[in-house]
Design a protein around this motif. Structure first.
Motif, short mmCIF file in Angstrom:
data_model
loop_
_atom_site.label_atom_id
_atom_site.label_comp_id
_atom_site.label_asym_id
_atom_site.label_seq_id
_atom_site.Cartn_x
_atom_site.Cartn_y
_atom_site.Cartn_z
N ASP A 56 16.18 -11.81 11.86
CA ASP A 56 15.35 -11.10 10.88
C ASP A 56 16.15 -9.98 10.22
N GLN A 59 18.64 -11.52 7.77
CA GLN A 59 17.96 -12.00 6.57
C GLN A 59 17.56 -10.83 5.66
N ALA A 60 17.14 -9.70 6.27
CA ALA A 60 16.79 -8.52 5.47
C ALA A 60 18.01 -7.98 4.74
N GLN A 61 19.17 -7.95 5.41
CA GLN A 61 20.39 -7.49 4.77
C GLN A 61 20.80 -8.42 3.63
N ILE A 62 20.63 -9.72 3.84
CA ILE A 62 20.95 -10.68 2.78
C ILE A 62 20.07 -10.46 1.56
N LYS A 63 18.78 -10.22 1.79
CA LYS A 63 17.86 -9.97 0.67
C LYS A 63 18.24 -8.71 -0.09
N GLU A 66 21.29 -9.47 -2.14
CA GLU A 66 20.91 -10.32 -3.28
C GLU A 66 20.26 -9.48 -4.38
N GLY A 67 19.40 -8.50 -3.95
CA GLY A 67 18.75 -7.63 -4.93
C GLY A 67 19.76 -6.77 -5.67
#
Length: 216
Positions: A56, A59-63, A66-67
């Protein structure tokens, strides 16, 4: 006949008892380490929960990345469109110390113990430009017939720097406070302060430097 029935019933009960004992023995020790099956299951569940938490977080770091990438692409596209239309896009080109910048006495003992800078990032036309980035402030002691010496050096990370933004009677600016260790300046009457700002998305760095009198 009745005895035979009782015998069969007793035999069946004894067999079930033996099976029960074997099952209890199996659940009491699994893998030879003395832990029960439920203990092994608890350990597996904990390991699975830890892996889920790590996943989790990743995935938060990836989001987040991406932002940031999408935002950078939008700014790049907007800048390209503006240039095609002959519009000058404001860019970080300089740095200035606003009025009242300099040493301050924060504890009221009559001696300056910090440097307070009202920092104004400037675009190519000399206008205030609000930017995100990292700032570094160095305070150098100047004393007659002595080698200049750094008495304070502080870096404001991007998040901390963003929190220093202010807007008031003196206009928009970033207020940076840097403590000068008590006693380090001795009888020094002057310090040189140098501030460097590095913009986060472009990597552009600008600096400003000024000398200030110090009350001791």
């Amino acid at each position: 006949m009745r005895c035979e029935k009782l015998y069969r019933t007793s035999t069946r009960a004894a067999a079930l008892a033996v099976v029960g004992l074997v099952w209890v023995g199996c659940t009491a020790r699994v893998g030879g380490d003395g832990r029960s099956l439920s203990q092994h299951n608890d350990e597996l569940r904990r390991a699975n929960a830890e892996l889920r938490t790590q996943l989790d977080q990743t995935q938060a770091q990836i989001k987040l990345l991406e932002g940031e990438l999408a935002s950078h692409r939008q700014r790049t596209a907007a800048a390209g469109a503006a240039m095609q239309e002959g519009v000058v896009v404001p860019t970080l080109s300089g740095l200035a110390f606003a009025r009242y910048s300099g040493p301050v006495d924060t504890d009221g003992d009559g001696a300056d113990d910090a440097v307070r800078l009202y920092l104004r990032p400037l675009d190519q036309r000399g206008r205030m430009l609000v930017v995100a980035g990292e700032a570094n402030v160095q305070v150098v002691e100047l004393r007659a017939q002595a080698v200049p010496r750094v008495v304070a050096d502080r870096t404001f990370g991007a998040r901390e720097f963003a929190g220093t933004y202010r807007s008031g009677l003196t206009g928009d600016h970033f207020t940076l406070d840097v403590a000068m260790p008590a006693g380090d300046l001795g009888e020094a009457a002057q310090v040189t302060v140098r501030a460097t700002l590095t913009q986060a998305d472009t990597g552009v760095s600008v600096s400003e430097q000024a000398a200030f009198a110090v009350a001791r």
